[in-house]
Design a protein around this motif. Sequence first.
Motif, PDB file in Angstrom:
ATOM      1  N   ILE A 237      70.292  20.868  38.084  1.00 20.42           N
ATOM      2  CA  ILE A 237      70.832  19.699  38.786  1.00 20.42           C
ATOM      3  C   ILE A 237      71.601  18.809  37.813  1.00 20.42           C
ATOM      4  CG2 ILE A 237      70.183  17.537  39.943  1.00 20.42           C
ATOM      5  CD1 ILE A 237      67.849  19.106  41.215  1.00 20.42           C
ATOM      6  N   LEU A 238      70.999  18.561  36.659  1.00 15.94           N
ATOM      7  CA  LEU A 238      71.662  17.719  35.665  1.00 15.94           C
ATOM      8  C   LEU A 238      72.918  18.388  35.115  1.00 15.94           C
ATOM      9  CD1 LEU A 238      68.508  16.442  33.716  1.00 15.94           C
ATOM     10  CD2 LEU A 238      69.781  15.257  35.509  1.00 15.94           C
ATOM     11  N   PHE A 239      72.844  19.687  34.925  1.00 14.26           N
ATOM     12  CA  PHE A 239      73.991  20.433  34.392  1.00 14.26           C
ATOM     13  C   PHE A 239      75.143  20.483  35.401  1.00 14.26           C
ATOM     14  CE2 PHE A 239      76.307  24.337  33.131  1.00 14.26           C
ATOM     15  CZ  PHE A 239      76.566  24.012  31.801  1.00 14.26           C
ATOM     16  N   ALA A 240      74.851  20.338  36.682  1.00  9.90           N
ATOM     17  CA  ALA A 240      75.896  20.381  37.715  1.00  9.90           C
ATOM     18  C   ALA A 240      76.787  19.145  37.688  1.00  9.90           C
ATOM     19  CB  ALA A 240      75.254  20.524  39.093  1.00  9.90           C
ATOM     20  N   ASN A 241      76.410  18.144  36.873  1.00  8.94           N
ATOM     21  CA  ASN A 241      77.237  16.950  36.685  1.00  8.94           C
ATOM     22  C   ASN A 241      77.456  16.191  37.997  1.00  8.94           C
ATOM     23  OD1 ASN A 241      78.584  15.194  34.973  1.00  8.94           O
ATOM     24  ND2 ASN A 241      80.571  16.165  35.316  1.00  8.94           N
ATOM     25  N   ALA A 242      76.433  16.171  38.838  1.00  7.57           N
ATOM     26  CA  ALA A 242      76.530  15.457  40.109  1.00  7.57           C
ATOM     27  C   ALA A 242      75.996  14.023  39.986  1.00  7.57           C
ATOM     28  CB  ALA A 242      75.766  16.199  41.196  1.00  7.57           C
ATOM     29  N   GLU A 288      80.142  14.618  48.304  1.00  7.62           N
ATOM     30  CA  GLU A 288      80.534  15.804  47.537  1.00  7.62           C
ATOM     31  C   GLU A 288      79.391  16.247  46.618  1.00  7.62           C
ATOM     32  OE1 GLU A 288      84.091  14.843  45.443  1.00  7.62           O
ATOM     33  OE2 GLU A 288      85.322  14.684  47.259  1.00  7.62           O
ATOM     34  N   ASN A 289      78.758  15.287  45.981  1.00 10.12           N
ATOM     35  CA  ASN A 289      77.647  15.616  45.077  1.00 10.12           C
ATOM     36  C   ASN A 289      76.454  16.195  45.834  1.00 10.12           C
ATOM     37  OD1 ASN A 289      78.914  14.908  42.678  1.00 10.12           O
ATOM     38  ND2 ASN A 289      78.269  12.769  42.803  1.00 10.12           N
ATOM     39  N   LEU A 290      76.217  15.702  47.039  1.00 10.01           N
ATOM     40  CA  LEU A 290      75.136  16.261  47.852  1.00 10.01           C
ATOM     41  C   LEU A 290      75.389  17.731  48.165  1.00 10.01           C
ATOM     42  CD1 LEU A 290      74.426  13.343  50.359  1.00 10.01           C
ATOM     43  CD2 LEU A 290      72.842  14.251  48.652  1.00 10.01           C
TER      44      LEU A 290
END
Length: 458
Positions: A237-242, A288-290
Motif C-alpha cells: 500500500i505504501l509502495f503504491a504511492n497512494a 483515484e487512490n482508492l
Amino acid sequence: MSFKTDILQIIKDESRVVFDKQIEGRFLSDTLGRLVGKADALVFAASTEEVSALLKYADANKISVTPRGAGTNLVGSTVPQNGGIIIDFSKMNKILEFDADTFTATVESGILLKDFQAFVESKGFFYPPDPGEKSASIGGNIATNAGGMRAVKYGVTRDYVRGLEVVLADGSVTWVGSKNVKDASGLSLKNLIIGSEGTLAVITKCILKIIPKPEYSKSVLVPFADLESGISTVQKILFANANPTAVEFVERKVVELGEKFTGIKYPHPEAAAYLLLTFDGKQNEVKENLEIIKNVVLQNGALDFVIPESPERLEEIWKVRGCLVKAVEATSEQEPVDLVVPIDKVAEFIEFVNKTQKKVGMQMVAFGHAGDGNVHLCVVRGSRSEEEWKTELQKNMECVYSKAYELGGLTSGEHGIGLSKRHYFLKETKNTNLQMMNAIKTSLDPHHILNNKISYVL
C-alpha cells in the motif's frame, strides 16, 4: 514564612491553590489512576508570570515541580514522586492568535486538542496531529511528541510546532523557535523540549503550524483471512504511492472486544484481521487512490474492500477502533504498551506476541498504526492475584520488549516513557546516550526539580 504563605504570595487567588490532603487523587496520577504520587501544593496557573515565579521559588528552595496538562497520559508522566508543587495548566487554555498569512496559530499550552482542532477547522484550516485521546492538552501532546493515526501521512506533533514559550527551572522565560518555516540558526532548542515530558522546561505558549483543510476524506475497511497477509500488504500500500492518511491494523479477536463494548458489528466476521485505511485530499485524487489501493489489496489476498455506505456507518467503524483500550479495561485491568518496530517487522512481532500469549497464558491484545510500525498492546490481568499479576506482568513485559529491541524497535512510539516504562527504557538505552541526556537535563535544570524520576533521569 511557611511554604503555604509563600505560595499564596505568588498566587494571589486562593481559589486556585490546594494544599496537602485536600488535593484530589486524580491530580496525583495519570488517566489509569494506578500510580499515585504525593504533592504539597496543586496550583492552577493563570499566566506565564505565575509559572515563572513558582519555578523561581521552587528552584531556590529545591522543591520538586510536576507540570500537568489534562492528565490523560498512560505512563505516569504526571505522577509527582517527590512531593512539591503540581502546576496545572487547565486555566491557560486560550487561543492567542490565528494568523492565516503565516499558516500558524498561537495558543496557551493548556488548550485541549479537540478544542483547537475544532477552532482551526471552523476557519477552513487543519491541525493534523490526531492521537486517540482528543481531551489531551496541546502542551501534553508536545511534551510527549504525540502521534496518532494520521502520522503515516502528516507526521507527528513535532512536525507542527514552530515555536514555544518556555519557563526554565530557574524561572527564566524564553522563546525557542519562531513563526519562520526554516531555521538553521544554531541548535534546535525547540526540538529538545518537544518529547521531553516536562523534564527540561515548562511549556506555556505554542506557535503551531496549520494547513488548509482537506477537501474530501474517505475510509475503507479491508478484511483478511490472516494477520500476516494484512500486515504484508501494508508495505505494498505504501509502495503504491497512494498517500494514505491512516493505515491501522486490528485482529478479529480484538475487534470482538470492541463489538461487545459498543454493540456495533464489523462486516466479515470470518476475517482474522482488518486494515482500516483513510485517504484525504482533493476528491478526484482520493477516488483515484482508492481504485489503486483496491486493486493492490485484492491482489494480495483481501477478502473484500468495504467502503462504508454512510457517514454514520463510517463513524461506527472508527468508534470500534477508537474504543479498544476502554473495551479491554471494561473486562479487566490491563497494562498499555506502546512500542515501535520497523514497518517490515510488524507481522513478525505480532506473531511472536500471539505465540507468547499461548505459551504463558496471559492475554495480549494487539492493534495499532501499521503504516509507521507503532504497535499497541494491552497486557491483560484477568483473574490473577495482585502478587501473580505483578510477577507475571514484569516477566512478560521483559519478553515482549526484548523481542521488539531484537527487531530494531524502541520503547515508545507516542506515549512517552514516564514512570511505568522507565525500567525498560533505561535497560535498553546505551549509557553514552543516557549520559548525554542527563548532561542536557543538568545544564537546564541543575537541581533536577522538573518532573524528576521519569524518563532518562538517573
